[in-house]
Scaffold this active site. Sequence first.
Site, short mmCIF file in Angstrom:
data_model
loop_
_atom_site.label_atom_id
_atom_site.label_comp_id
_atom_site.label_asym_id
_atom_site.label_seq_id
_atom_site.Cartn_x
_atom_site.Cartn_y
_atom_site.Cartn_z
N GLY A 164 57.39 26.46 26.07
CA GLY A 164 58.45 25.68 26.71
C GLY A 164 58.02 24.24 26.94
O GLY A 164 58.58 23.55 27.76
N LEU B 184 56.97 20.29 25.19
CA LEU B 184 57.81 19.34 24.44
C LEU B 184 58.19 19.90 23.08
O LEU B 184 59.33 19.75 22.65
CB LEU B 184 57.04 18.03 24.23
CG LEU B 184 57.10 17.10 25.43
CD1 LEU B 184 56.23 15.88 25.16
CD2 LEU B 184 58.54 16.67 25.70
N GLY C 49 57.99 23.33 21.85
CA GLY C 49 58.76 24.56 21.92
C GLY C 49 60.07 24.36 22.67
O GLY C 49 61.13 24.82 22.24
N HIS D 11 37.80 13.38 24.58
CA HIS D 11 38.33 12.15 25.16
C HIS D 11 37.24 11.43 25.94
O HIS D 11 36.54 12.04 26.73
CB HIS D 11 39.50 12.50 26.10
CG HIS D 11 40.39 11.33 26.39
ND1 HIS D 11 39.97 10.26 27.11
CD2 HIS D 11 41.67 11.08 26.03
CE1 HIS D 11 40.96 9.38 27.19
NE2 HIS D 11 42.01 9.84 26.53
N SER E 70 43.59 7.96 32.08
CA SER E 70 44.26 7.49 30.86
C SER E 70 43.42 6.46 30.10
O SER E 70 42.76 5.60 30.66
CB SER E 70 45.59 6.86 31.23
OG SER E 70 46.10 6.17 30.12
N ARG F 195 38.91 6.88 20.17
CA ARG F 195 38.31 7.84 21.12
C ARG F 195 37.03 8.47 20.61
O ARG F 195 36.07 8.62 21.35
CB ARG F 195 39.32 8.94 21.41
CG ARG F 195 40.49 8.42 22.16
CD ARG F 195 41.54 9.46 22.36
NE ARG F 195 42.63 8.86 23.13
CZ ARG F 195 43.74 9.49 23.44
NH1 ARG F 195 43.92 10.74 23.06
NH2 ARG F 195 44.68 8.88 24.14
N HIS G 184 39.71 17.68 24.73
CA HIS G 184 41.04 17.19 25.08
C HIS G 184 42.16 17.67 24.16
O HIS G 184 43.21 18.09 24.62
CB HIS G 184 40.98 15.66 25.06
CG HIS G 184 42.26 14.97 25.38
ND1 HIS G 184 42.92 15.18 26.56
CD2 HIS G 184 42.99 14.07 24.68
CE1 HIS G 184 44.02 14.43 26.57
NE2 HIS G 184 44.09 13.77 25.46
N ARG H 125 43.11 12.02 16.49
CA ARG H 125 44.47 11.65 16.87
C ARG H 125 44.48 10.32 17.61
O ARG H 125 43.64 10.08 18.47
CB ARG H 125 45.07 12.72 17.78
CG ARG H 125 46.36 12.28 18.42
CD ARG H 125 46.95 13.36 19.26
NE ARG H 125 46.29 13.58 20.53
CZ ARG H 125 46.57 12.90 21.64
NH1 ARG H 125 47.47 11.94 21.62
NH2 ARG H 125 45.94 13.16 22.76
N LEU I 211 52.49 13.24 22.07
CA LEU I 211 53.80 13.47 22.70
C LEU I 211 54.87 13.27 21.65
O LEU I 211 55.85 14.00 21.57
CB LEU I 211 54.00 12.48 23.85
CG LEU I 211 53.16 12.69 25.09
CD1 LEU I 211 53.44 11.61 26.12
CD2 LEU I 211 53.44 14.06 25.71
C1 LIG Z 1 45.66 15.42 30.25
C2 LIG Z 1 46.36 15.13 28.96
C3 LIG Z 1 46.90 13.86 28.73
C4 LIG Z 1 47.55 13.57 27.55
N1 LIG Z 1 48.09 12.31 27.37
C5 LIG Z 1 48.79 12.05 26.24
C6 LIG Z 1 49.45 10.79 26.07
O1 LIG Z 1 49.40 9.91 26.93
N2 LIG Z 1 50.15 10.59 24.94
C7 LIG Z 1 50.26 11.54 23.97
O2 LIG Z 1 50.92 11.31 23.00
N3 LIG Z 1 49.67 12.75 24.11
C8 LIG Z 1 48.94 13.03 25.22
N4 LIG Z 1 48.34 14.26 25.37
C9 LIG Z 1 48.56 15.29 24.36
C10 LIG Z 1 49.96 15.91 24.52
O3 LIG Z 1 50.32 15.94 25.86
C11 LIG Z 1 50.02 17.34 23.99
O4 LIG Z 1 49.43 17.42 22.74
C12 LIG Z 1 51.46 17.80 23.85
O5 LIG Z 1 52.17 17.57 25.02
C13 LIG Z 1 51.51 19.24 23.47
O6 LIG Z 1 52.83 19.72 23.55
P1 LIG Z 1 53.17 21.18 23.06
O7 LIG Z 1 54.62 21.39 23.23
O8 LIG Z 1 52.64 21.37 21.69
O9 LIG Z 1 52.32 22.14 24.00
P2 LIG Z 1 52.36 22.40 25.59
O10 LIG Z 1 53.14 21.40 26.32
O11 LIG Z 1 50.95 22.64 25.99
O12 LIG Z 1 53.15 23.75 25.73
C14 LIG Z 1 52.62 24.98 25.36
C15 LIG Z 1 53.63 26.02 25.74
O13 LIG Z 1 53.30 27.25 25.12
C16 LIG Z 1 53.31 28.28 26.08
N5 LIG Z 1 52.32 29.28 25.63
C17 LIG Z 1 51.09 29.05 25.12
N6 LIG Z 1 50.51 30.22 24.80
C18 LIG Z 1 51.39 31.19 25.09
C19 LIG Z 1 51.37 32.60 24.97
N7 LIG Z 1 50.34 33.26 24.47
N8 LIG Z 1 52.46 33.29 25.40
C20 LIG Z 1 53.54 32.64 25.90
N9 LIG Z 1 53.61 31.31 26.01
C21 LIG Z 1 52.55 30.59 25.62
C22 LIG Z 1 52.99 27.63 27.39
O14 LIG Z 1 53.52 28.39 28.44
C23 LIG Z 1 53.71 26.30 27.24
O15 LIG Z 1 55.06 26.42 27.60
C24 LIG Z 1 47.66 14.56 26.56
C25 LIG Z 1 47.13 15.82 26.78
C26 LIG Z 1 46.47 16.11 27.95
C27 LIG Z 1 45.86 17.46 28.14
#
Ligand SMILES: Cc1cc2nc3c(=O)[nH]c(=O)nc-3n(C[C@H](O)[C@H](O)[C@H](O)COP(=O)(O)OP(=O)(O)OC[C@H]3O[C@@H](n4cnc5c(N)ncnc54)[C@H](O)[C@@H]3O)c2cc1C
Lengths: 249, 637
Positions: free
Chosen positions: B41, B43, B45, B266, B284, B330, B401, B435, B441
């Site tokens: 759930g 960004l 998914g 990071h 950041s 990085r 990270h 990356r 994001l």
């Molecule tokens: C601290 C931090 C700062 C960051 N800052 C930046 C930034 O400034 N700019 C940038 O571009 N990127 C940044 N990133 C990277 C970026 O935020 C992530 O790569 C991106 O948001 C990942 O999105 P996603 O939808 O792929 O995964 P996520 O948002 O991690 O979502 C994963 C989803 O999968 C679900 N899930 C996982 N495994 C299971 C399972 N087995 N069963 C059921 N559900 C499951 C979780 O519940 C969750 O809903 C940052 C990352 C971190 C950790």
Amino acid sequence: MKLTLKIWRQDNAKTKGKLVSYDLSDLSSDMSFLEMLDVLNEQLAVKGERVVEFDHDCREGICGQCSLVINGQAHGPEGHYTTCQTHLRSFKDGETLYVEPFRANAFPVIRDLKVDRTSMDRIIQSGGYISSFTGMAPEANSTPIHHDIAESAFDSAACIGCGACVATCKNSSAALFVSAKVGHLAKLPQGQVERMERVIAMVTTHDDEGFGSCTHTGACAMVCPQEVQLLDIARMNFEYNRAVCLVKD
Amino acid sequence: MALNAKIPAGPLKDKWQNYLAKTRIVNPANRKKLDVIVVGGGLSGGGAAASLAELGYNVKVFFFQDSARRSHSVAAQGGVNAAKNYKNDGDNIYRMFYDTIKGGDFRSREANVYRMAEVSVDLIDHMVAQGVPFGREYGGYLSNRSFGGVLVSRTFYARGQTGQQLLLATYQAMMKQVKVGKLKQYNRHEILDIVLVNGKARGIIARNLDTGEISRHAAHAVVFGTGGFGKIFYLSTLAMNSNGSANWRAHKKGAYFANPSWTQIHPTALPQSGEHQSKLTLMSESLRNDGRIWVPKNKDEQRSPGDIPDEDRDYYLERRYPAFGNLVPRDVASRAAKERMDAGYGVGSLKNAVYLDFKTAIERLGEDTIKERYGNLFTMYEKITAINAYKEPMKISPAAHFSMGGLWVDYELQTSIPGLFAVGEANFADHGANRLGANSLLQASVDGNFILPNTISNYLADDIRTGSISTDTPEFDDAEKAVKDQVEKLLAIKGTMPVDQIHRRLGKIMFKEVAMSRNEKGMIWAIEEIRKLRKEFWENAAISGDEKGPNSELEKAGRLADYLEIAELMTVDALNRKESCGAHFREDYQTEDGEAMRDDKNYMYSSAWEWENGKEWKEHKEPLEFTEVTPTVRSYK
Ligand SMILES: Cc1cc2nc3c(=O)[nH]c(=O)nc-3n(C[C@H](O)[C@H](O)[C@H](O)COP(=O)(O)OP(=O)(O)OC[C@H]3O[C@@H](n4cnc5c(N)ncnc54)[C@H](O)[C@@H]3O)c2cc1C
Ligand code: SF4
Ligand code: FES
């Protein structure tokens, strides 16, 4: 350092709970509160006992998944911190701490310190969005927004949906949470079209979910980790009244 | 199975439009006959779930948090990139594409990267329409900042909470679809397996984390937006419950895992303060715009940082990389910090940090300006460390990270299992071996909102006459039984070693040998250690409680069991790649002055590992062809 914890243990929403005492020693004041619970749980697991269930995920104050009422205060003693940001240096060596779940009718206990906060999701479902489907959007810069208005919208939008405002309120009202979303969207030009339906639907759902009414004690704003302002509640009341009058017209 | 990336024909800049013009779409009237399961759930998914529901498919979305708004995308601070060229500083889609390819050290798939840059423009429009309060100029137009590794300002931001604001917009779009009944959400559910019927992904097995109930769910296609697996290092910037399990279970059922060893470390996280530490909070990257990084020149320096005069400080990034200074990418910054700490110049009681100092910037710009730029980060720093960084330099340290590697996907974001798609950090391809800040994001959001909804239809078009998929089949029986058996097996261990302790030990092995700098001997040792640890886990893990109701120890143990296997594949991958590229730095493949030595002749490919018989992996290679750029040596000197 040493601490005595009186932790709320409850099997599920249907059973009765009670405070159980645990003594912990060799703690470091650099530890976070949740890291201390990790230590306790490791000890319980090794003894084959059921661990203390508590909610947490990001451990950096932004996801809103952690909760806990510590010594009667939602998210602990610091005010405007989340539980995961609270460190043991906020407590005295040898102190006894009472650790309880966020309590409210709208937050049934799942087990121990975990509660069900999906009532807050349902408030958002009732109207906390802008109905613009993927692909519909106009060019982003076609609608300038005054710097200060965008900043003010951000202040409201910063709410992490933790529910501390509810847990701390003597009426178990989620007014601060609802007003944060109403405020965020009502301040922006994009949120205007659904502005009236939104506030009415969200306030109605809030009441239907069993949250109490706001009597402006202001306790919520004292604990809110994102420092959402009481003014947002006033603004929500204004929005609501305005909507009721205009919609009825 | 041979890899086919299905990259559309035609010039790079026309590929996506050509694809859209020709791909099959499903008649709106038929969409309601098609079910899609989305896991995640965040960004990626969440964006996919909302967009697919808007299109009229029946969507179920699963995540382990209590609300989708808490997915780890929420933690992203700095910003999101888009080639809007609002600054008139010469940015365009091509430049963004080129920066990303170069930042990734020429190890990403050209067509995917170009598409990401192309669609970035729409994403900002979309997010503004959803009510994201991005930072604005006084004239009311959107503001931009610049991020590491690039020379233009293309980063959009919402203070230091950009990820949160994008995620809330996505979550709200989901909630709208829940209300209209097109989307059904399953919170506090963990996916423990996928189900294949006739070779196609047709469903999943989920465990309800509140009740322990195991349930079956069927669909015509499954989408994974499960995020990164950097938590394998235990100490990381990821959330405590982030995991690699869904991806790993899919891998064991036939999904290839691509470039698993490429992890971004990071450079600016908070250092570990003791053994109890569970998480490393990120500071950041934007701080490096004004902060200067240094360590004392003297190994046994006893003075507090404010008392150390300039001539006794080593501003090692400025010294080694005069052109980019503190703004090197990085991987370079992290490696340089590690070099100094390994040489004994680290600061702090554990000597595991370097200083990030704002003194010069405060003298030059005044404290107010610094406060306006980074106030919330300084507050966050103080909340965690009780140190006022306006007065004293921050102590920072590298932390695991971001996973550049992930499930192998083709141009349509489909894995090597037909009908299983992967979006966001869970897949690979766009970021190569490193990356760039603010690109993730972006990738997660565009994968979910703009790309997947347009590519999945090409697959679903074959299913309009299939009818609903039954869960009452031997395939579901077997998958459910395997999941139940695993739960039983874990609970039967009844050992004495806490699960977190084992995870910490795994993290230490990985951080030592399969992180910032790697060598053959160390990795051969790591594989042995991982295997020993895996054995110890299955013999001696202390998992109390039962399978009914919430049991966080059981959850952690299931995730660790998978991490203990993923760790081995990561090491195998790193060992196999005898070159240095991006975040993958091999000490045995470096130049005389300690810079990375890439080997384009032999390693210009993405590895895609196939699970074979539970003991070994087979490597497939996707050659990387660059038609629009010429790979050069990355230099930031
Ligand atoms: C601290 C931090 C700062 C960051 N800052 C930046 C930034 O400034 N700019 C940038 O571009 N990127 C940044 N990133 C990277 C970026 O935020 C992530 O790569 C991106 O948001 C990942 O999105 P996603 O939808 O792929 O995964 P996520 O948002 O991690 O979502 C994963 C989803 O999968 C679900 N899930 C996982 N495994 C299971 C399972 N087995 N069963 C059921 N559900 C499951 C979780 O519940 C969750 O809903 C940052 C990352 C971190 C950790
Ligand atoms: S208003 Fe504050 S206390 Fe209430 S849910 Fe939002 S962040 Fe938490
Ligand atoms: S665990 Fe995320 S806010 Fe505390």
